[in-house]
Design a protein around this motif. Structure first.
Motif, PDB file in Angstrom:
ATOM      1  N   LEU A   1     -11.982  -0.256  -1.640  1.00  0.00           N
ATOM      2  CA  LEU A   1     -10.982  -1.303  -1.446  1.00  0.00           C
ATOM      3  C   LEU A   1     -10.028  -1.388  -2.630  1.00  0.00           C
ATOM      4  N   ALA A   2     -10.549  -1.159  -3.826  1.00  0.00           N
ATOM      5  CA  ALA A   2      -9.670  -1.127  -4.998  1.00  0.00           C
ATOM      6  C   ALA A   2      -8.681   0.031  -4.904  1.00  0.00           C
ATOM      7  N   ALA A   3      -9.135   1.156  -4.347  1.00  0.00           N
ATOM      8  CA  ALA A   3      -8.277   2.343  -4.241  1.00  0.00           C
ATOM      9  C   ALA A   3      -7.102   2.122  -3.299  1.00  0.00           C
ATOM     10  N   VAL A   4      -7.242   1.200  -2.352  1.00  0.00           N
ATOM     11  CA  VAL A   4      -6.135   0.918  -1.434  1.00  0.00           C
ATOM     12  C   VAL A   4      -5.502  -0.453  -1.717  1.00  0.00           C
ATOM     13  N   TYR A   5      -5.808  -1.018  -2.888  1.00  0.00           N
ATOM     14  CA  TYR A   5      -5.170  -2.247  -3.365  1.00  0.00           C
ATOM     15  C   TYR A   5      -5.410  -3.438  -2.430  1.00  0.00           C
ATOM     16  N   ALA A   6      -6.602  -3.497  -1.834  1.00  0.00           N
ATOM     17  CA  ALA A   6      -6.945  -4.621  -0.965  1.00  0.00           C
ATOM     18  C   ALA A   6      -7.497  -5.748  -1.822  1.00  0.00           C
TER      19      ALA A   6
ATOM     20  N   MET B   1       0.843  -1.183   0.000  1.00  0.00           N
ATOM     21  CA  MET B   1       0.000   0.000   0.000  1.00  0.00           C
ATOM     22  C   MET B   1       0.885   1.241   0.000  1.00  0.00           C
ATOM     23  N   PRO B   2       0.679   2.173  -0.934  1.00  0.00           N
ATOM     24  CA  PRO B   2       1.519   3.373  -0.998  1.00  0.00           C
ATOM     25  C   PRO B   2       1.213   4.312   0.154  1.00  0.00           C
ATOM     26  N   PRO B   3       2.125   5.281   0.435  1.00  0.00           N
ATOM     27  CA  PRO B   3       1.831   6.250   1.491  1.00  0.00           C
ATOM     28  C   PRO B   3       0.664   7.158   1.088  1.00  0.00           C
ATOM     29  N   TYR B   4      -0.168   7.519   2.047  1.00  0.00           N
ATOM     30  CA  TYR B   4      -1.324   8.363   1.787  1.00  0.00           C
ATOM     31  C   TYR B   4      -1.236   9.642   2.620  1.00  0.00           C
ATOM     32  N   PRO B   5      -1.917  10.714   2.177  1.00  0.00           N
ATOM     33  CA  PRO B   5      -1.940  11.952   2.968  1.00  0.00           C
ATOM     34  C   PRO B   5      -2.572  11.737   4.338  1.00  0.00           C
ATOM     35  N   ARG B   6      -2.382  12.720   5.213  1.00  0.00           N
ATOM     36  CA  ARG B   6      -2.965  12.769   6.551  1.00  0.00           C
ATOM     37  C   ARG B   6      -2.377  11.702   7.479  1.00  0.00           C
ATOM     38  N   SER B   7      -1.119  11.357   7.223  1.00  0.00           N
ATOM     39  CA  SER B   7      -0.474  10.327   8.036  1.00  0.00           C
ATOM     40  C   SER B   7      -0.331  10.759   9.494  1.00  0.00           C
ATOM     41  N   GLU B   8      -0.123  12.038   9.732  1.00  0.00           N
ATOM     42  CA  GLU B   8       0.013  12.513  11.099  1.00  0.00           C
ATOM     43  C   GLU B   8      -1.300  12.357  11.867  1.00  0.00           C
ATOM     44  N   GLU B   9      -2.418  12.565  11.172  1.00  0.00           N
ATOM     45  CA  GLU B   9      -3.718  12.361  11.810  1.00  0.00           C
ATOM     46  C   GLU B   9      -3.918  10.892  12.174  1.00  0.00           C
TER      47      GLU B   9
END
Length: 217
Positions: free
Chosen positions: A122-127, A1-9
């Protein structure tokens, strides 16, 4: 799974809402730090995706509070070789978390538009180890049985018999059991034809509709 925005949250969510309340499984904590919950929450509610609360996803359904997702996941003791059945796909977030922890996830959703939402998310996060089935979740899904873990993500008046039958030896099932307003989180573990039972406090979920659940209003 690639890195996604809002990781600090996500890190803050895990630190303050989940780990601080006693969830210790490092793989569950890592999955919840990685899976972008905001992608599973429709606008405008996505701005609150990392809040300590359930949120609406449309069609009268909700995405569960992050802590409850982590807690129910921990209760089934997921392992990399497991096959897990989820009853109530919702927007797909619980399945996405499970997909990082087990071999295969089968999730049943009765509302086609909700299933379509989950499928896209789920497709968007490659599950790609999640299978979505449209149908009555109270009947389970015999073709995939037996299941090492079963998570029911809607309120049921009692544990549906077909789901108990589809639980593997030593498998664990977690469900909110009670009336339409308030339930108790119950965990079953199978030992042959015997089931041990644990109770873990009050929760509130939308009702489980189906033959062994509630009738649709």
């Amino acid at each position: 799974m690639p890195p996604y925005p809002r990781s600090e949250e996500r890190r803050s969510m895990v630190d303050l809402q989940i780990e601080s309340r006693g969830i210790r499984n490092p793989k569950i904590l890592a999955a919840m730090r990685e899976v972008p919950r905001h992608l599973f929450v429709p606008s405008p509610y996505d701005r609150d995706a990392y809040a300590d609360a359930p949120l609406p996803i449309g069609n009268g359904q909700t995405i569960s509070q992050p802590y409850i997702v982590a807690l129910m996941t921990e209760f089934i003791r997921p392992a990399p070789t497991d096959t897990v059945l989820e009853i109530g796909a919702g927007s797909g977030y619980q399945s996405a978390i499970l997909s990082m922890l087990v071999r295969k996830v089968i999730t049943i959703e009765r509302i086609e538009t909700v299933a379509a939402l989950a499928r896209a998310n789920l497709a968007a996060v490659y599950a790609d180890n999640v299978e979505i089935v449209i149908g009555d979740g109270t009947l389970g899904y015999p073709p995939g049985a037996p299941y090492d873990g079963i998570i029911i993500t809607a309120a049921t008046p009692e544990i549906p018999g077909p789901l108990k039958e589809q639980l593997a030896e030593g498998g664990r099932l977690v469900a909110p059991v009670g009336d339409r307003i308030l339930q108790e989180l119950v965990v079953l573990e199978r030992h042959g034809d015997r089931f041990t039972e644990e109770h873990h406090g009050g929760v509130r979920f939308v009702p489980l509709i189906g033959e062994y659940g509630w009738e649709e209003e």
